[in-house]
Write a protein that holds these residues in place. Structure first.
Motif, PDB file in Angstrom:
ATOM      1  N   GLU A  69       0.808  -1.212   0.000  1.00 28.22           N
ATOM      2  CA  GLU A  69       0.000   0.000   0.000  1.00 28.22           C
ATOM      3  C   GLU A  69       0.849   1.274   0.000  1.00 28.22           C
ATOM      4  O   GLU A  69       0.312   2.379   0.033  1.00 28.22           O
ATOM      5  CB  GLU A  69      -0.928   0.024   1.216  1.00 28.22           C
ATOM      6  CG  GLU A  69      -1.955  -1.113   1.236  1.00 28.22           C
ATOM      7  CD  GLU A  69      -2.827  -1.071   2.487  1.00 28.22           C
ATOM      8  OE1 GLU A  69      -2.529  -0.226   3.374  1.00 28.22           O
ATOM      9  OE2 GLU A  69      -3.770  -1.865   2.589  1.00 28.22           O
ATOM     10  N   ASP A  82       1.777   4.510  -3.647  1.00 29.04           N
ATOM     11  CA  ASP A  82       1.201   5.809  -4.002  1.00 29.04           C
ATOM     12  C   ASP A  82       1.709   6.952  -3.129  1.00 29.04           C
ATOM     13  O   ASP A  82       1.498   8.131  -3.470  1.00 29.04           O
ATOM     14  CB  ASP A  82      -0.332   5.743  -3.891  1.00 29.04           C
ATOM     15  CG  ASP A  82      -0.944   4.795  -4.920  1.00 29.04           C
ATOM     16  OD1 ASP A  82      -0.286   4.545  -5.940  1.00 29.04           O
ATOM     17  OD2 ASP A  82      -2.073   4.310  -4.680  1.00 29.04           O
ATOM     18  N   ASP A  83       2.352   6.635  -2.010  1.00 29.57           N
ATOM     19  CA  ASP A  83       2.770   7.684  -1.064  1.00 29.57           C
ATOM     20  C   ASP A  83       4.275   7.926  -1.081  1.00 29.57           C
ATOM     21  O   ASP A  83       4.779   8.688  -0.247  1.00 29.57           O
ATOM     22  CB  ASP A  83       2.332   7.298   0.358  1.00 29.57           C
ATOM     23  CG  ASP A  83       0.825   7.212   0.496  1.00 29.57           C
ATOM     24  OD1 ASP A  83       0.150   8.134   0.009  1.00 29.57           O
ATOM     25  OD2 ASP A  83       0.324   6.229   1.078  1.00 29.57           O
ATOM     26  N   GLY A 143      -8.067   9.821   6.598  1.00 30.32           N
ATOM     27  CA  GLY A 143      -6.771   9.793   5.931  1.00 30.32           C
ATOM     28  C   GLY A 143      -5.621   9.401   6.827  1.00 30.32           C
ATOM     29  O   GLY A 143      -4.452   9.594   6.457  1.00 30.32           O
ATOM     30  N   GLU A 176      -4.476   6.464   7.615  1.00 30.31           N
ATOM     31  CA  GLU A 176      -3.622   5.423   7.045  1.00 30.31           C
ATOM     32  C   GLU A 176      -2.602   6.022   6.088  1.00 30.31           C
ATOM     33  O   GLU A 176      -1.441   5.600   6.045  1.00 30.31           O
ATOM     34  CB  GLU A 176      -4.466   4.374   6.306  1.00 30.31           C
ATOM     35  CG  GLU A 176      -5.327   3.505   7.199  1.00 30.31           C
ATOM     36  CD  GLU A 176      -6.604   4.202   7.633  1.00 30.31           C
ATOM     37  OE1 GLU A 176      -6.875   5.333   7.112  1.00 30.31           O
ATOM     38  OE2 GLU A 176      -7.339   3.661   8.478  1.00 30.31           O
ATOM     39  N   ARG A 177      -3.026   7.025   5.317  1.00 27.19           N
ATOM     40  CA  ARG A 177      -2.077   7.674   4.412  1.00 27.19           C
ATOM     41  C   ARG A 177      -1.021   8.447   5.197  1.00 27.19           C
ATOM     42  O   ARG A 177       0.150   8.461   4.814  1.00 27.19           O
ATOM     43  CB  ARG A 177      -2.832   8.615   3.471  1.00 27.19           C
ATOM     44  CG  ARG A 177      -1.938   9.146   2.358  1.00 27.19           C
ATOM     45  CD  ARG A 177      -2.606  10.182   1.489  1.00 27.19           C
ATOM     46  NE  ARG A 177      -1.727  10.570   0.395  1.00 27.19           N
ATOM     47  CZ  ARG A 177      -1.883  11.668  -0.323  1.00 27.19           C
ATOM     48  NH1 ARG A 177      -2.897  12.497  -0.082  1.00 27.19           N
ATOM     49  NH2 ARG A 177      -1.035  11.961  -1.298  1.00 27.19           N
ATOM     50  N   ASN A 218       1.544   5.942   6.324  1.00 28.75           N
ATOM     51  CA  ASN A 218       2.403   5.490   5.228  1.00 28.75           C
ATOM     52  C   ASN A 218       3.432   6.546   4.846  1.00 28.75           C
ATOM     53  O   ASN A 218       4.610   6.234   4.595  1.00 28.75           O
ATOM     54  CB  ASN A 218       1.553   5.125   4.008  1.00 28.75           C
ATOM     55  CG  ASN A 218       0.727   3.877   4.233  1.00 28.75           C
ATOM     56  OD1 ASN A 218       1.018   3.073   5.113  1.00 28.75           O
ATOM     57  ND2 ASN A 218      -0.320   3.707   3.438  1.00 28.75           N
ATOM     58  N   ILE A 219       3.003   7.809   4.774  1.00 26.53           N
ATOM     59  CA  ILE A 219       3.926   8.894   4.420  1.00 26.53           C
ATOM     60  C   ILE A 219       5.032   9.014   5.461  1.00 26.53           C
ATOM     61  O   ILE A 219       6.221   9.138   5.129  1.00 26.53           O
ATOM     62  CB  ILE A 219       3.164  10.227   4.265  1.00 26.53           C
ATOM     63  CG1 ILE A 219       2.272  10.186   3.011  1.00 26.53           C
ATOM     64  CG2 ILE A 219       4.136  11.401   4.185  1.00 26.53           C
ATOM     65  CD1 ILE A 219       1.381  11.401   2.861  1.00 26.53           C
TER      66      ILE A 219
END
Length: 504
Positions: free
Chosen positions: A292, A295-296, A357, A359-360, A363-364
């Motif tokens: 996942e 994208d980050d 957001g 989770e994003r 990840n970032i």
């Protein structure tokens, strides 16, 4: 859980620990920060790896991460020398407070404008990544020979800035807007004040008690020290103060209190500190879902670039202007703003709070920490050499004290390290204060009673007996000779005025 499940768990945990311990050796040779190796182990045994372990409990990760951070801050505080950080306390405090505010503002603005995050999400990311990581700083900097002022500033900053950052992340992750910024600042200052007061009080009381109570076994001293440190954290947190600041200050007091059996205590604290780091990083590696992350990657690189090249240097320059710090030291302080597990742990707070957001955000932050730790950690020694900030001083002298209650004296166990200027000094030239003497020397496995003409060598182990009134003076004299040689000042830590005059 049955006994069978326990056996399986113990087998897995012991194998992971052995692999992690072996990885320390590999990372030290390659220059790769060990935290990345531990994260890699967690990813390798996780849901996208060979272990296929399914783990997505952010709340459990946050709780275990907090517990591990308490241990890491305690270990770091125990190893922080008051003489090194006392001159830099104002600058470290400025970096931990004003510097964090500047970094949050710059990074959040970049996250909002450059990668399109909502302001709340941008502020959370700005706060999460603005804390320098204590585990990363303590583990990396102690392998890099830096001047005492730079090392003290970085260690004190990393110990202090966790507290305001945690408060900011919790505030930004709580449902509803932060209506009045000045109220938030007041809350931060109040929590820091409460945490500082409790940490200093617990540390002072604990140090006084351990100096005046002779425990029946030396192995009890390390347990008592760590229990006092954890007490400071729990008391500070329950009093609605900063528990992280409390545990760091209490540990720093204990670490500078000349407690009995101190090398054993430091070894114990270092061991459980390593255990906390390994467990924390492996668990964080388990929590991440690698497929996942794709994208980050670009947003993480953008935010990290702004943080590393703009926000951190700007905060360092603005905070250190009043202290007239040379530009070489400012440059190194800017580059040494290491991130590690703390930002990743803090990124679980919005996940637990259910922020949109989140989770994003996690990840970032995860990608940012991995990439920029991989860049900053290995290049730090080279930058220090390029700026001519390396410190080639001799290693500090290890002295262990065991109390002799009935004789009102102490046994000081001293090992002459490599690089010590005590090498080549005769026992009589130590000039120990009256009431203390070198009673035994162990050399190459053979022990003997020295004469005043016995010349000390690297690797010698000395047994020094000192009466209670001169115990501190004897230790100061031993350390002075270890750093300054036979002409070191009588009480100087590195060859004081007397030593200089004698050399003339």
């Amino acid at each position: 859980m049955t006994v069978h499940h326990l056996n399986q768990l113990l087998l897995v945990c012991s194998v992971v620990l052995l692999v992690a311990v072996a990885a320390v050796r590999i990372s030290s040779r390659s220059g790769l920060p060990s935290l990345l190796v531990y994260l890699g182990i967690g990813i390798a045994i996780g849901q996208d790896g060979i272990g296929d372990i399914q783990f997505d409990n952010a709340e459990l990760t946050q709780v275990i991460g907090y517990a591990a951070l308490v241990v890491i801050l305690a270990e770091g505080g125990l190893g922080t020398k008051w003489a090194e950080i006392r001159p830099v306390l104002p600058s470290a405090a400025a970096l931990a407070l004003v510097g964090v505010a500047v970094s949050v503002g710059v990074t959040a603005t970049a996250a909002h404008l450059l990668i399109g995050l909502e302001w709340r999400q941008a502020l959370i990311i700005g706060a999460v990544v603005s804390s320098t990581d204590a585990a990363a700083v303590f583990s990396v900097l102690r392998k890099v020979p830096l001047p005492a002022r730079v090392r003290g500033t970085l260690e004190a900053e990393s110990g202090f800035n966790d507290a305001p950052v945690v408060i900011l992340v919790v505030a930004f992750s709580t449902a509803g807007p932060v209506e009045h910024w000045y109220v938030l600042i007041g809350e931060i200052l109040l929590e820091l004040a409460i945490g500082a007061a409790i940490g200093l009080a617990v540390g002072w009381i604990g140090a006084w008690g351990l100096r005046h109570v002779a425990l029946p076994a030396s192995g009890l001293y390390p347990i008592a020290v760590m229990a006092i440190a954890v007490t400071a954290y729990a008391a500070g947190a329950l009093a609605h103060g900063s528990g992280f600041l409390a545990v760091y200050l209490a540990s720093m007091l204990l670490g500078n209190a000349k407690l009995p059996h101190w090398p054993a205590t430091r070894g114990f604290a270092e061991g459980i500190g390593w255990l906390a780091q390994i467990g924390m990083f492996v668990l964080l590696g388990l929590l991440v879902t690698p497929h996942e992350l794709g994208d980050d990657i670009v947003p993480a690189l953008v935010v990290g670039l702004v943080l590393t090249m703009v926000a951190r240097p700007l905060s360092v320059v603005l905070c250190l202007v009043p202290f007239r710090v040379p530009w070489q030291e400012q440059t190194l302080l800017s580059w040494a703003g290491l991130r590690g597990a703390v930002p990743i742990i803090l990124a679980t707070i919005p996940m637990v709070q259910g922020v949109d957001g989140s989770e994003r955000i996690f990840n970032i932050v995860f990608l940012l920490v991995v990439v920029y730790t991989l860049v900053q950690g290995p290049t730090l020694p080279g930058l220090a050499r390029l700026l001519r900030l390396g410190d080639s001083g001799a290693a500090d002298l290890g002295v262990e004290s065991a109390p002799l209650e009935r004789l009102r004296g102490h046994l000081l166990s001293v090992t002459v390290p490599a690089g010590s200027r005590m090498h080549g000094v005769e026992v009589g030239e130590l000039r120990l204060p009256a009431g203390s003497a070198v009673t035994l020397v162990v050399r190459d496995g053979r022990s003997f009673v020295p004469s005043p003409e016995t010349m000390l060598r690297r690797g010698d182990e000395l047994l020094v007996v000192a009466t209670d009134p001169v115990r501190d003076a004897a230790e100061r004299r031993l350390r002075a000779v270890a750093r300054g040689g036979k002409l070191a000042g009588w009480l100087g830590a590195d060859g004081g005025a007397e030593g200089s005059q004698a050399g003339r």
